[in-house]
Design a protein around this motif. Structure first.
Motif, PDB file in Angstrom:
ATOM      1  N   ALA A 116       0.817  -1.219   0.000  1.00 21.74           N
ATOM      2  CA  ALA A 116       0.000   0.000   0.000  1.00 21.74           C
ATOM      3  C   ALA A 116       0.851   1.271   0.000  1.00 21.74           C
ATOM      4  O   ALA A 116       0.448   2.298  -0.567  1.00 21.74           O
ATOM      5  N   ASN A 117       2.012   1.218   0.627  1.00 24.61           N
ATOM      6  CA  ASN A 117       2.846   2.427   0.749  1.00 24.61           C
ATOM      7  C   ASN A 117       3.967   2.489  -0.282  1.00 24.61           C
ATOM      8  O   ASN A 117       4.880   3.312  -0.169  1.00 24.61           O
ATOM      9  N   ASP A 118       3.894   1.630  -1.282  1.00 23.23           N
ATOM     10  CA  ASP A 118       4.885   1.669  -2.371  1.00 23.23           C
ATOM     11  C   ASP A 118       4.719   3.003  -3.114  1.00 23.23           C
ATOM     12  O   ASP A 118       3.634   3.329  -3.597  1.00 23.23           O
ATOM     13  N   ALA A 119       5.791   3.770  -3.224  1.00 23.60           N
ATOM     14  CA  ALA A 119       5.721   5.105  -3.831  1.00 23.60           C
ATOM     15  C   ALA A 119       5.941   5.091  -5.342  1.00 23.60           C
ATOM     16  O   ALA A 119       5.893   6.149  -5.990  1.00 23.60           O
ATOM     17  N   SER A 120       6.166   3.919  -5.930  1.00 20.65           N
ATOM     18  CA  SER A 120       6.417   3.840  -7.371  1.00 20.65           C
ATOM     19  C   SER A 120       5.222   4.374  -8.159  1.00 20.65           C
ATOM     20  O   SER A 120       4.065   4.166  -7.791  1.00 20.65           O
ATOM     21  N   LEU A 121       5.506   5.064  -9.261  1.00 22.21           N
ATOM     22  CA  LEU A 121       4.465   5.612 -10.124  1.00 22.21           C
ATOM     23  C   LEU A 121       4.084   4.658 -11.253  1.00 22.21           C
ATOM     24  O   LEU A 121       3.200   4.974 -12.056  1.00 22.21           O
ATOM     25  N   VAL A 122       4.715   3.482 -11.308  1.00 25.74           N
ATOM     26  CA  VAL A 122       4.482   2.540 -12.405  1.00 25.74           C
ATOM     27  C   VAL A 122       3.224   1.718 -12.130  1.00 25.74           C
ATOM     28  O   VAL A 122       3.073   1.104 -11.076  1.00 25.74           O
ATOM     29  N   TYR A 123       2.350   1.705 -13.122  1.00 20.16           N
ATOM     30  CA  TYR A 123       1.135   0.894 -13.036  1.00 20.16           C
ATOM     31  C   TYR A 123       1.500  -0.502 -13.522  1.00 20.16           C
ATOM     32  O   TYR A 123       1.493  -0.796 -14.710  1.00 20.16           O
ATOM     33  N   ASP A 124       1.806  -1.403 -12.560  1.00 12.47           N
ATOM     34  CA  ASP A 124       2.333  -2.719 -12.913  1.00 12.47           C
ATOM     35  C   ASP A 124       1.227  -3.767 -13.002  1.00 12.47           C
ATOM     36  O   ASP A 124       0.048  -3.511 -12.736  1.00 12.47           O
ATOM     37  N   ALA A 125       1.634  -4.993 -13.362  1.00 13.02           N
ATOM     38  CA  ALA A 125       0.680  -6.078 -13.580  1.00 13.02           C
ATOM     39  C   ALA A 125      -0.062  -6.469 -12.296  1.00 13.02           C
ATOM     40  O   ALA A 125      -1.248  -6.812 -12.339  1.00 13.02           O
ATOM     41  N   GLY A 126       0.639  -6.424 -11.161  1.00  5.79           N
ATOM     42  CA  GLY A 126      -0.009  -6.765  -9.892  1.00  5.79           C
ATOM     43  C   GLY A 126      -1.122  -5.796  -9.546  1.00  5.79           C
ATOM     44  O   GLY A 126      -2.202  -6.204  -9.076  1.00  5.79           O
ATOM     45  N   LEU A 127      -0.878  -4.529  -9.792  1.00 13.22           N
ATOM     46  CA  LEU A 127      -1.891  -3.503  -9.521  1.00 13.22           C
ATOM     47  C   LEU A 127      -3.037  -3.621 -10.521  1.00 13.22           C
ATOM     48  O   LEU A 127      -4.208  -3.423 -10.163  1.00 13.22           O
ATOM     49  N   GLU A 128      -2.701  -3.946 -11.757  1.00 12.86           N
ATOM     50  CA  GLU A 128      -3.738  -4.132 -12.765  1.00 12.86           C
ATOM     51  C   GLU A 128      -4.688  -5.258 -12.350  1.00 12.86           C
ATOM     52  O   GLU A 128      -5.916  -5.151 -12.509  1.00 12.86           O
ATOM     53  N   GLU A 129      -4.152  -6.347 -11.818  1.00 12.22           N
ATOM     54  CA  GLU A 129      -4.985  -7.471 -11.397  1.00 12.22           C
ATOM     55  C   GLU A 129      -5.932  -7.055 -10.275  1.00 12.22           C
ATOM     56  O   GLU A 129      -7.092  -7.462 -10.234  1.00 12.22           O
ATOM     57  N   ALA A 130      -5.428  -6.214  -9.360  1.00  8.97           N
ATOM     58  CA  ALA A 130      -6.268  -5.709  -8.272  1.00  8.97           C
ATOM     59  C   ALA A 130      -7.383  -4.818  -8.814  1.00  8.97           C
ATOM     60  O   ALA A 130      -8.526  -4.866  -8.330  1.00  8.97           O
ATOM     61  N   VAL A 131      -7.069  -4.016  -9.824  1.00 13.11           N
ATOM     62  CA  VAL A 131      -8.081  -3.158 -10.450  1.00 13.11           C
ATOM     63  C   VAL A 131      -9.159  -4.013 -11.110  1.00 13.11           C
ATOM     64  O   VAL A 131     -10.354  -3.710 -11.025  1.00 13.11           O
ATOM     65  N   LYS A 132      -8.758  -5.111 -11.769  1.00 12.37           N
ATOM     66  CA  LYS A 132      -9.733  -5.993 -12.408  1.00 12.37           C
ATOM     67  C   LYS A 132     -10.686  -6.596 -11.371  1.00 12.37           C
ATOM     68  O   LYS A 132     -11.894  -6.703 -11.604  1.00 12.37           O
ATOM     69  N   LYS A 133     -10.148  -6.995 -10.228  1.00 12.78           N
ATOM     70  CA  LYS A 133     -10.990  -7.536  -9.157  1.00 12.78           C
ATOM     71  C   LYS A 133     -11.987  -6.479  -8.677  1.00 12.78           C
ATOM     72  O   LYS A 133     -13.162  -6.784  -8.419  1.00 12.78           O
ATOM     73  N   PHE A 134     -11.497  -5.253  -8.556  1.00 17.33           N
ATOM     74  CA  PHE A 134     -12.380  -4.161  -8.137  1.00 17.33           C
ATOM     75  C   PHE A 134     -13.467  -3.936  -9.182  1.00 17.33           C
ATOM     76  O   PHE A 134     -14.656  -3.791  -8.833  1.00 17.33           O
ATOM     77  N   GLN A 135     -13.090  -3.878 -10.439  1.00 18.69           N
ATOM     78  CA  GLN A 135     -14.064  -3.645 -11.512  1.00 18.69           C
ATOM     79  C   GLN A 135     -15.132  -4.731 -11.527  1.00 18.69           C
ATOM     80  O   GLN A 135     -16.326  -4.446 -11.694  1.00 18.69           O
ATOM     81  N   LYS A 136     -14.725  -5.976 -11.348  1.00 20.55           N
ATOM     82  CA  LYS A 136     -15.698  -7.065 -11.322  1.00 20.55           C
ATOM     83  C   LYS A 136     -16.654  -6.917 -10.144  1.00 20.55           C
ATOM     84  O   LYS A 136     -17.859  -7.157 -10.272  1.00 20.55           O
ATOM     85  N   SER A 137     -16.146  -6.507  -8.997  1.00 19.98           N
ATOM     86  CA  SER A 137     -16.991  -6.354  -7.799  1.00 19.98           C
ATOM     87  C   SER A 137     -18.029  -5.255  -7.974  1.00 19.98           C
ATOM     88  O   SER A 137     -19.079  -5.285  -7.331  1.00 19.98           O
ATOM     89  N   ARG A 138     -17.753  -4.300  -8.849  1.00 18.55           N
ATOM     90  CA  ARG A 138     -18.677  -3.191  -9.084  1.00 18.55           C
ATOM     91  C   ARG A 138     -19.467  -3.362 -10.381  1.00 18.55           C
ATOM     92  O   ARG A 138     -20.161  -2.448 -10.815  1.00 18.55           O
TER      93      ARG A 138
END
Length: 332
Positions: free
Chosen positions: A230-252
């Motif tokens: 959660a506190n990773d300061a990197s600005l790169v939208y990586d594959a791990g974060l993309e997978e989390a976004v997909k889970k969020f999108q499915k939940s909504r």
């Protein structure tokens, strides 16, 4: 020990009475009972179902011992205080009034505690509102019990809440929603999450963008992403974060593509209080369902367009379905 607020008129036959005996339950039920006139006068201002419940239970006390509030009364207060945990509101059951009854006359405590205990039981079992749908008359035996019958059942136990706590089981949908509500209340207690500012068209995997650190914290808050990142300061939208976004999108029930756009951000910015309100509404709806759904049944998830085959609480199989009315069905 249960006592009675009443005067008892016993009509004893003189024939064959050799000595006094303690009446058994059958004899007690056949005994003519005349309630204390003051109690009857007090009950006359209350609903008929409450008057009948007192009569059915021979005007016994349940919330008082030796005219003082007892542990059953304390249990009533604790249960109503915890009502928000199961999607109800404590104030709907006159919590402040009930607390004041601890030092009130026994009669007033017995009448009002019984009344609000019945209302609380009814709402836990049936929900507060009446569904605007047609249900079979025999779809669930428990749902058919009125408040008087619920009180009659509960007062068979030495501890009335044992009936609700040990013998009434929510269906699995209600239980899962209540568990989710507990998690989201915990998120609310921690302050929820900050809204995300986003003015661009989209962010895709591999892009660098200032939104990414805030996105990590937001997804971690709702457990779509491991909290360690959660506190990773990197600005790169990586594959791990993309997978989390997909889970969020499915939940909504959004288009699941992993792309961060205005619609996804809009849903990310819905405050936790709004989500809690939706959970409470859905807990109410879930309470309309039978308490036992059967060992094997079909369950339609309208939001996810899925027909689920369930065995108990286990998902065995699922297929995609189209939901809607006949005249608005999706053309093929």
């Amino acid at each position: 020990m249960k006592t009675q607020i009443m005067s008892v008129g016993l009509i004893l036959s003189l024939a064959g009475v050799a000595h006094a005996q303690v009446p058994d339950e059958e004899t007690l039920n056949a005994t003519e009972v005349a309630a204390d006139p003051q109690l009857l006068q007090r009950l006359s201002t209350e609903p008929d179902w409450l008057q009948q419940a007192f009569k059915d239970n021979h005007y016994q006390t349940h919330w008082s011992t030796d005219s003082a509030a007892n542990q059953e009364f304390d249990s009533l207060i604790k249960h109503i205080e915890s009502a928000p945990r199961i999607g109800l509101k404590s104030e709907d059951y006159q919590l402040d009034v009930l607390k004041g009854l601890a030092d009130a006359p026994e009669m007033e405590r017995e009448v009002l505690a019984t009344k609000w205990f019945a209302e609380f039981m009814h709402d836990v079992i049936d929900g507060k509102s009446t569904p605007l749908i047609e249900l079979p008359d025999d779809y669930d035996e428990l749902h058919q019990k009125n408040r008087t019958q619920l009180l009659d059942e509960a007062f068979k136990f030495s501890h009335p809440f044992d009936y609700l706590d040990k013998h009434i089981k929510d269906n699995f949908v209600t239980r899962r929603l209540i568990n989710a509500l507990e998690r989201y209340r915990a998120m609310e207690a921690k302050g929820g999450w900050e809204p995300i500012t986003f003015n661009d068209k989209k962010v895709e995997v591999g892009d660098e963008h200032a939104i990414v650190p805030a996105l990590r914290k937001r997804l971690a808050a709702e457990r779509f992403l491991n909290g360690d990142t959660a506190n990773d300061a990197s600005l790169v939208y990586d594959a791990g974060l993309e997978e989390a976004v997909k889970k969020f999108q499915k939940s909504r029930v959004l288009h699941v593509d992993g792309v961060i756009g205005p619609q996804t951000v809009e849903h990310l910015n819905v405050p936790v209080t709004d989500l809690i309100e939706k959970l409470v509404i859905n807990i109410e709806r879930a309470r309309w369902l039978p308490h036992h759904l059967g060992d094997r049944f079909l369950f339609v998830d309208i939001a996810d367009y899925q027909l689920n085959l369930m065995e108990g609480e286990t998902l065995v199989d699922k297929i995609n379905v189209i939901v809607g009315k006949h005249w608005t069905k999706t053309p093929v």
